[in-house]
Design a protein around this motif. Structure first.
Motif, PDB file in Angstrom:
ATOM      1  N   LEU A  39     101.668   9.624   1.245  1.00  0.00           N
ATOM      2  CA  LEU A  39     101.823   8.613   2.283  1.00  0.00           C
ATOM      3  C   LEU A  39     100.655   8.590   3.264  1.00  0.00           C
ATOM      4  O   LEU A  39     100.725   7.927   4.305  1.00  0.00           O
ATOM      5  CB  LEU A  39     103.140   8.820   3.035  1.00  0.00           C
ATOM      6  CG  LEU A  39     104.400   8.709   2.182  1.00  0.00           C
ATOM      7  CD1 LEU A  39     105.642   9.066   3.004  1.00  0.00           C
ATOM      8  CD2 LEU A  39     104.534   7.324   1.568  1.00  0.00           C
ATOM      9  N   THR A  91     101.735   9.292   8.017  1.00  0.00           N
ATOM     10  CA  THR A  91     103.160   9.105   7.733  1.00  0.00           C
ATOM     11  C   THR A  91     103.711  10.295   6.964  1.00  0.00           C
ATOM     12  O   THR A  91     103.203  10.650   5.910  1.00  0.00           O
ATOM     13  CB  THR A  91     103.385   7.812   6.914  1.00  0.00           C
ATOM     14  OG1 THR A  91     102.790   6.729   7.622  1.00  0.00           O
ATOM     15  CG2 THR A  91     104.851   7.538   6.712  1.00  0.00           C
ATOM     16  N   HIS A 149     106.512  12.446   2.128  1.00  0.00           N
ATOM     17  CA  HIS A 149     105.112  12.690   1.787  1.00  0.00           C
ATOM     18  C   HIS A 149     105.040  13.904   0.856  1.00  0.00           C
ATOM     19  O   HIS A 149     105.465  15.001   1.206  1.00  0.00           O
ATOM     20  CB  HIS A 149     104.305  12.934   3.058  1.00  0.00           C
ATOM     21  CG  HIS A 149     102.822  12.959   2.864  1.00  0.00           C
ATOM     22  ND1 HIS A 149     102.207  13.307   1.695  1.00  0.00           N
ATOM     23  CD2 HIS A 149     101.809  12.666   3.719  1.00  0.00           C
ATOM     24  CE1 HIS A 149     100.905  13.242   1.826  1.00  0.00           C
ATOM     25  NE2 HIS A 149     100.639  12.847   3.057  1.00  0.00           N
TER      26      HIS A 149
END
Length: 139
Positions: free
Chosen positions: A37, A41, A57
């Motif tokens: 990500l 994020t 992630h």
């Protein structure tokens, strides 16, 4: 808000006999996916065609993945119909009220089966609960 969070968590644990965010998400029909990500994020929650998703992630350490899953589960339980990104901006938890609520939910869920020991600091308690130390500054 804290009473609401505790009530939701108590019902979840009583019904599903676990406080594991991955198990709870699965039992609630939330699909968990992993993806790169980027730097900003850590995770996100969204709904698409009546299906719910948590995306974590993939490059995060295990303790962070667990926390992010609990955080995004908090969005599912507390913020129905709102898709929110878990963003890291200038500090770990700058994005506002909904993010702070989801953080509180995550901490409460992940510590629900633990009691602080006498003379234990909050930092030591979080470490024992597997909660990333960076959470201390933002909650």
């Amino acid at each position: 808000m804290d009473d609401l969070v505790q009530s939701i968590i108590s019902r979840l644990i009583k019904k599903h006999h676990t406080n594991c965010p991955f198990a709870l998400a699965s039992l609630l029909g939330i699909h968990i996916r992993y993806a790169d990500l980027g730097k900003a994020t850590k995770g996100l929650y969204f709904r698409k065609l009546r299906r719910r998703f948590i995306v974590i992630h993939s490059q995060l350490p295990a303790e962070w993945q667990r926390f992010i899953c609990a955080h995004e589960l908090g969005h599912d339980r507390l913020h129905k119909g709102i898709s929110r990104f878990f963003m890291e901006e200038h500090s770990y938890f700058a994005p506002g009220k909904l993010e702070r609520q989801a953080n509180r939910f995550a901490v409460a869920l992940l510590t629900s089966d633990l009691t602080m020991l006498p003379d234990e600091s909050i930092s030591e308690f979080y470490l024992r609960a597997g909660i990333p130390q960076e959470i201390l500054g933002g909650d």
